[in-house]
Design a protein around this motif. Sequence first.
Motif, short mmCIF file in Angstrom:
data_model
loop_
_atom_site.label_atom_id
_atom_site.label_comp_id
_atom_site.label_asym_id
_atom_site.label_seq_id
_atom_site.Cartn_x
_atom_site.Cartn_y
_atom_site.Cartn_z
N TYR A 91 0.84 -1.20 0.00
CA TYR A 91 0.00 0.00 0.00
C TYR A 91 0.87 1.25 0.00
O TYR A 91 1.16 1.79 -1.05
CB TYR A 91 -0.99 -0.04 1.18
CG TYR A 91 -2.04 -1.10 0.95
CD1 TYR A 91 -3.17 -0.84 0.19
CD2 TYR A 91 -1.89 -2.40 1.47
CE1 TYR A 91 -4.12 -1.82 -0.05
CE2 TYR A 91 -2.84 -3.37 1.24
CZ TYR A 91 -3.96 -3.08 0.48
OH TYR A 91 -4.90 -4.05 0.24
N HIS A 92 1.34 1.68 1.20
CA HIS A 92 2.21 2.86 1.21
C HIS A 92 3.41 2.58 0.30
O HIS A 92 4.15 1.63 0.53
CB HIS A 92 2.68 3.16 2.64
CG HIS A 92 3.61 4.32 2.71
ND1 HIS A 92 3.23 5.59 2.34
CD2 HIS A 92 4.91 4.42 3.08
CE1 HIS A 92 4.25 6.41 2.49
NE2 HIS A 92 5.28 5.73 2.94
N HIS A 102 6.25 4.19 -0.50
CA HIS A 102 7.58 4.77 -0.35
C HIS A 102 8.38 4.10 0.77
O HIS A 102 7.81 3.63 1.75
CB HIS A 102 7.47 6.28 -0.10
CG HIS A 102 6.77 7.00 -1.22
ND1 HIS A 102 5.70 7.84 -1.02
CD2 HIS A 102 6.97 6.95 -2.55
CE1 HIS A 102 5.29 8.29 -2.20
NE2 HIS A 102 6.03 7.77 -3.14
N GLU A 131 10.56 3.66 3.97
CA GLU A 131 10.68 4.36 5.26
C GLU A 131 11.98 4.00 5.97
O GLU A 131 12.68 4.85 6.49
CB GLU A 131 9.50 4.03 6.14
CG GLU A 131 8.21 4.65 5.62
CD GLU A 131 7.21 4.79 6.73
OE1 GLU A 131 7.20 5.83 7.39
OE2 GLU A 131 6.45 3.81 6.93
N ARG A 181 -3.40 5.26 -0.15
CA ARG A 181 -2.53 4.09 0.08
C ARG A 181 -1.84 4.19 1.43
O ARG A 181 -1.71 3.22 2.16
CB ARG A 181 -1.45 4.00 -1.02
CG ARG A 181 -2.00 3.86 -2.42
CD ARG A 181 -0.85 3.91 -3.41
NE ARG A 181 -0.07 2.70 -3.35
CZ ARG A 181 -0.01 1.79 -4.33
NH1 ARG A 181 -0.69 1.96 -5.45
NH2 ARG A 181 0.74 0.72 -4.20
N THR A 182 -1.37 5.41 1.74
CA THR A 182 -0.70 5.64 3.01
C THR A 182 -1.72 5.62 4.14
O THR A 182 -1.44 5.10 5.23
CB THR A 182 0.06 6.98 2.94
OG1 THR A 182 0.89 6.95 1.77
CG2 THR A 182 0.92 7.20 4.16
N TYR A 197 -4.36 3.83 4.22
CA TYR A 197 -4.67 2.41 4.44
C TYR A 197 -3.68 1.81 5.45
O TYR A 197 -4.06 1.12 6.39
CB TYR A 197 -4.61 1.66 3.12
CG TYR A 197 -5.03 0.20 3.18
CD1 TYR A 197 -6.31 -0.19 2.79
CD2 TYR A 197 -4.14 -0.78 3.62
CE1 TYR A 197 -6.69 -1.52 2.84
CE2 TYR A 197 -4.52 -2.12 3.68
CZ TYR A 197 -5.80 -2.48 3.28
OH TYR A 197 -6.17 -3.80 3.34
N GLU A 198 -2.41 2.12 5.23
CA GLU A 198 -1.35 1.61 6.11
C GLU A 198 -1.53 2.17 7.53
O GLU A 198 -1.37 1.45 8.52
CB GLU A 198 0.01 2.05 5.54
CG GLU A 198 1.15 1.13 5.82
CD GLU A 198 1.26 0.00 4.80
OE1 GLU A 198 1.07 -1.15 5.23
OE2 GLU A 198 1.54 0.25 3.61
N ALA A 201 5.15 13.36 -0.01
CA ALA A 201 3.95 12.56 0.19
C ALA A 201 3.85 12.20 1.67
O ALA A 201 4.83 12.26 2.41
CB ALA A 201 4.01 11.31 -0.67
N PHE A 202 2.66 11.83 2.10
CA PHE A 202 2.46 11.40 3.49
C PHE A 202 3.30 10.17 3.80
O PHE A 202 3.59 9.36 2.93
CB PHE A 202 1.00 11.00 3.71
CG PHE A 202 0.08 12.17 3.97
CD1 PHE A 202 0.07 12.81 5.20
CD2 PHE A 202 -0.80 12.59 2.99
CE1 PHE A 202 -0.79 13.86 5.45
CE2 PHE A 202 -1.67 13.65 3.22
CZ PHE A 202 -1.66 14.28 4.46
N VAL A 203 3.65 10.03 5.10
CA VAL A 203 4.14 8.75 5.60
C VAL A 203 3.06 8.24 6.55
O VAL A 203 2.32 9.04 7.14
CB VAL A 203 5.52 8.85 6.31
CG1 VAL A 203 6.58 9.29 5.31
CG2 VAL A 203 5.47 9.80 7.49
N PRO A 204 2.96 6.91 6.74
CA PRO A 204 1.86 6.37 7.55
C PRO A 204 1.80 6.97 8.97
O PRO A 204 0.71 7.23 9.49
CB PRO A 204 2.16 4.87 7.59
CG PRO A 204 2.92 4.61 6.33
CD PRO A 204 3.74 5.84 6.09
#
Lengths: 165, 379
Positions: free
Chosen positions: A60-61, A63, A65, B285-286, B288-289, B361-364
């Motif tokens: 999903y995410h 990128h 990390e 997508r982020t 969702y995580e 972009a966002f991080v979770p």
Amino acid sequence: MRKELRFSGSGGQGVITAAIIFAEAAVAEGKEAVQSQSYGPEARGGASKAEVIIDDKTIYHPHVETPDLVLAMTQKAADKYYKDLNPDGLLVLDEELVPNPPDFPHIVRVPITKLAIEEVGKPLFANIVALGALTHLTGLVSFDQVKDSVSHRVPQVGWDAVEGK
Amino acid sequence: MAKARLMQGNEACAEGAIAAGVNFFAGYPITPSTEIAETMAKLLPKHGGKFVQMEDEIGSMGAILGAALAGAKSMDATSGPGFSLKQELIGYAACAEIPCVLVNVQRVGPSTGQPTAPSQADVMQARWGTHGDHPIIALAPWSVRETYDVTVMAVNYAERFRTPVILLMDEVVGHLREKVVLPEHVDVYPRRKPKKTRAEGYQPYTPDDDLVPNVADFGQGYHIHVTGLIHDETGFPVGSPKITEDSIARLHEKIARAGDEIIHTESSFMDDAEYAVLAYGGTARTAYEAVRAARAKGIKVGLVRLITIWPFADKVVAALAKKMKGILVAEMNYGQLVGEVRRAAAGACPVELCGKYNMQAFVPAEIESAIDALVAAHQ
């Protein structure tokens, strides 16, 4: 098994292409893979970074990390991108272009660009040499598959670079 | 079954367009949409289509409108600066009811902004960028495969409603490469055809039962007049209050009456949810995580993802707000769609914004913290 890889260098070194080929090889072997990149507005010379995530589940995410592996093809990239490495991860450096390795316990120095010049004839193929090194170091994709994926992207001469001819 | 491929969002958009029958593309390349034009230039001629790189963004938009009137299924792709330039002709297409798809792979603005950085700040421009009362359809995919599907949908809606459709992508999805397996068949909505001959009294702008006119393509033997002035069924301008009122109402109604059919949303982890994150495009997508991580901590939170941005999912959000203790809207802007969510929620539950507009972009973890804050503030 999520594995996060970061390919970094400067624009024109081909790190994005190398990342794409690596991800293509993973997909061809049935794995889930995403590839993304960030770069400045310049065509050449700006900072360039590409990321690949490989997993056996839906990603999903998209990128990276905490990278499990960072490839740095310039000193600047090495200094910038080693910091968030997984402590058990691997920092792969171009031996000549990164003369001052950062303070990290797991470093592999490979004369990437030197090999490209001496063995294949042009620094242009450094990214393909790097790809060969990463294939060997990660074991995430098979050498044969990477060779196949390279052959879809680049002419014969790049293919030779992977084999170290 | 088709083979799995590593494909980029922008490539999937181009391939989806061709699968849906797009045979004309005019564009003026701009980051981060350039690969759409590149892929079209490579593939369209092989499918019997035409690719034209135009002199600028306005010319590109004009070219796709002309091509559409001449019978082509047409598309153009751009990013924020080009989207601004095309607004006048988007209005023209809405008024003259010309089917076309315009892709906007959003980047940071205003103006030239940050050319290579992701953003979702053209959401309201997609709705209201051109002047006057007009409806719009805008769709936002969250994956490479969905980009393919949603592009097909965009082309089909453009044809079915004879309206401009905005494919509102973002850099995260446009430039993302991921594993996809493309469908072997897609349903394609054909170009609408006149149901009468000239002798039978055909008028190009006579609405059909679904309120959409069957405007003949140029070259089919009909006399057609196309204008951005308010016109009657003949296609010629009129100064009548009644026709003006009816025309504007019909433009809205032809899309509004199909609302439930064209408003697509998707829910994840919502069965027992007390809180919802609402997101769209790459941000979802982020989100969702983040939702998955919050669930692991025992927070009853789910994700509602908008695929159709316009028309806005009023009913979905109104029903959601009645059930939730709080809604968090995550979007890569200073706060745009959150206003629509608040309007539709109508005070039934608190609606908070998790906005980001710093090139990244966002991080979770960022969305997860915002979920924690939402829960702490609204028990």
